[in-house]
Write an enzyme that holds these catalytic residues in place. Structure first.
Site, short mmCIF file in Angstrom:
data_model
loop_
_atom_site.label_atom_id
_atom_site.label_comp_id
_atom_site.label_asym_id
_atom_site.label_seq_id
_atom_site.Cartn_x
_atom_site.Cartn_y
_atom_site.Cartn_z
N GLN A 37 0.81 -1.21 0.00
CA GLN A 37 0.00 0.00 0.00
C GLN A 37 0.85 1.26 0.00
O GLN A 37 0.30 2.37 -0.01
CB GLN A 37 -0.93 -0.01 1.22
CG GLN A 37 -1.91 -1.16 1.23
CD GLN A 37 -2.63 -1.31 2.56
OE1 GLN A 37 -2.47 -0.51 3.48
NE2 GLN A 37 -3.45 -2.36 2.68
N HIS A 102 -1.01 0.06 5.80
CA HIS A 102 -1.52 1.01 6.80
C HIS A 102 -0.62 2.24 6.93
O HIS A 102 -0.14 2.58 8.01
CB HIS A 102 -1.71 0.34 8.15
CG HIS A 102 -2.66 -0.81 8.12
ND1 HIS A 102 -2.99 -1.55 9.24
CD2 HIS A 102 -3.38 -1.37 7.11
CE1 HIS A 102 -3.85 -2.50 8.91
NE2 HIS A 102 -4.10 -2.41 7.61
N GLU A 195 -14.99 2.85 10.27
CA GLU A 195 -15.53 3.88 11.16
C GLU A 195 -15.63 5.25 10.49
O GLU A 195 -14.82 5.60 9.64
CB GLU A 195 -14.66 4.02 12.41
CG GLU A 195 -14.70 2.80 13.31
CD GLU A 195 -13.93 3.02 14.61
OE1 GLU A 195 -13.87 2.07 15.41
OE2 GLU A 195 -13.40 4.14 14.82
N TYR A 205 -9.34 7.07 20.03
CA TYR A 205 -10.40 6.44 19.24
C TYR A 205 -10.41 4.91 19.34
O TYR A 205 -11.15 4.25 18.63
CB TYR A 205 -10.31 6.94 17.79
CG TYR A 205 -10.70 8.39 17.72
CD1 TYR A 205 -12.02 8.76 17.50
CD2 TYR A 205 -9.77 9.40 17.96
CE1 TYR A 205 -12.41 10.10 17.50
CE2 TYR A 205 -10.14 10.73 17.97
CZ TYR A 205 -11.46 11.08 17.73
OH TYR A 205 -11.84 12.41 17.75
N TYR A 216 -9.11 -10.54 9.70
CA TYR A 216 -9.50 -11.06 8.39
C TYR A 216 -9.61 -12.59 8.40
O TYR A 216 -10.35 -13.18 7.62
CB TYR A 216 -8.51 -10.61 7.32
CG TYR A 216 -8.60 -9.13 7.01
CD1 TYR A 216 -9.74 -8.58 6.44
CD2 TYR A 216 -7.54 -8.27 7.30
CE1 TYR A 216 -9.83 -7.23 6.16
CE2 TYR A 216 -7.61 -6.92 7.03
CZ TYR A 216 -8.76 -6.41 6.46
OH TYR A 216 -8.84 -5.07 6.19
#
Length: 322
Positions: A37, A102, A195, A205, A216
């Site tokens: 990513q 991430h 979220e 949070y 997963y």
């Protein structure tokens, strides 16, 4: 002037004409850590761009031994590319990791020209709860990289002074509400538990201590969905839609959509319109079935909606039927 700046994860930055017919690759882009990513991620212009020509980039920065981490750079935009590139946020090498996911990456400016940016947990989920690490956080800095003295954790030498809030898994969308001026974030969850949050100073949070999702693989992350001192989301999607970019609609082309939130879905390849009342979600509908992973959405100066799709990489425009 209606032109677009478009990032490609491979490390390319394009300047696209307002009619979409011309696409020019720009020079001066920083070297990237291209893995999973990671790559060239968000791009944003300075609120005073018309005078200073400053462009900001979020990207995965390469570190020794094939490691990477999210960095923020700024540069002056010329006709041919980026000039006078400055890296205004970069972590110490001890925080870098070879894990390929991430990175977070989203950038927004508030009305006082403070710059907010997200960094995901980088696959080290427990570190999202630590104020001594930069991952799993949303950060706040001045537009030149200096640390604001009123940041919530600036006075403790053991804390990362740029942290604005923490306990965030992987926020890939941030947008400022056109009326309240609050920052809203879409956070890519695990399996279930995407979220929608209102981002506020110093708050926790919850990730991974509380979550509405599971691994997963189907195994449990935690039995807790709430805990004292940790924020509840405004909304959560279970099953996950794989949220990514988001923007508030503040144009005039689509009547009755003002202040609605546009939310992208990677998994189901569509664009959602979320209707809000104060800090509550009251309705939701799919307004575009893209047939491709929807990476980002922006409302253009003409009020039309620009949607960034992955396969093949392209941008489409949504216009009202006259």
């Amino acid at each position: 002037n209606g032109e677009m700046l478009v990032t490609d994860i491979s490390g390319l930055l394009y300047r696209v004409s307002s009619d979409g017919k011309e696409k020019k690759e720009l020079t001066g882009v920083p070297e990237i850590f291209r893995k999973g990513q990671g790559g060239l991620l968000d791009v944003e212009i300075h609120p005073d761009f018309s005078n200073n020509k400053l462009v900001y980039l979020a990207y995965s920065d390469p570190f020794p031994r094939r490691k990477g981490f999210t960095s923020i750079a700024r540069a002056i935009l010329s006709r041919s590319g980026l000039e006078d590139l400055q890296v205004i946020y970069k972590v110490d090498s001890e925080h870098a990791t070879g894990k390929p996911y991430h990175f977070g990456s989203r950038i927004v400016f508030d009305d006082q020209n403070y710059l907010y940016f997200s960094i995901g947990d980088r696959g080290e989920r427990d570190e999202a709860q630590l104020l001594s690490t930069p991952n799993g956080k949303i950060h706040r800095i001045h537009d030149d990289g200096r640390i604001p003295l009123d940041n919530p954790f600036v006075k403790n030498l053991n804390h990362i002074s740029s942290i604005w809030c923490f306990g965030n898994r992987n926020p890939q969308g941030m947008a400022i509400h056109p009326k309240t001026r609050q920052i809203w974030s879409t956070e890519h969850g695990p399996r279930g538990g995407d979220e929608l949050n209102i981002i506020e100073k110093g708050l926790n949070y919850g990730w991974p201590a509380i979550t509405y999702g599971i691994n997963y693989s189907g195994t449990s992350i935690t039995d807790l969905t709430e805990k004292e001192g940790m924020e509840q989301p405004v909304w959560y999607w279970t099953p996950s839609i794989a949220v990514c970019g988001t923007d508030f609609y503040d144009g005039k082309a689509f009547q009755n959509w003002e202040q609605d939130l546009l939310v992208t879905s990677l998994k189901f390849e569509r664009l959602h319109r979320v209707r809000l009342k104060g800090s509550q979600k009251i309705d939701e509908e799919v307004i575009f079935e893209a047939g491709s992973r929807v990476r980002d959405v922006e409302v253009g100066p003409n009020g039309f909606i620009y949607v960034c799709l992955e396969d093949p990489g392209r941008i489409v425009i949504l216009k009202p039927i006259m």
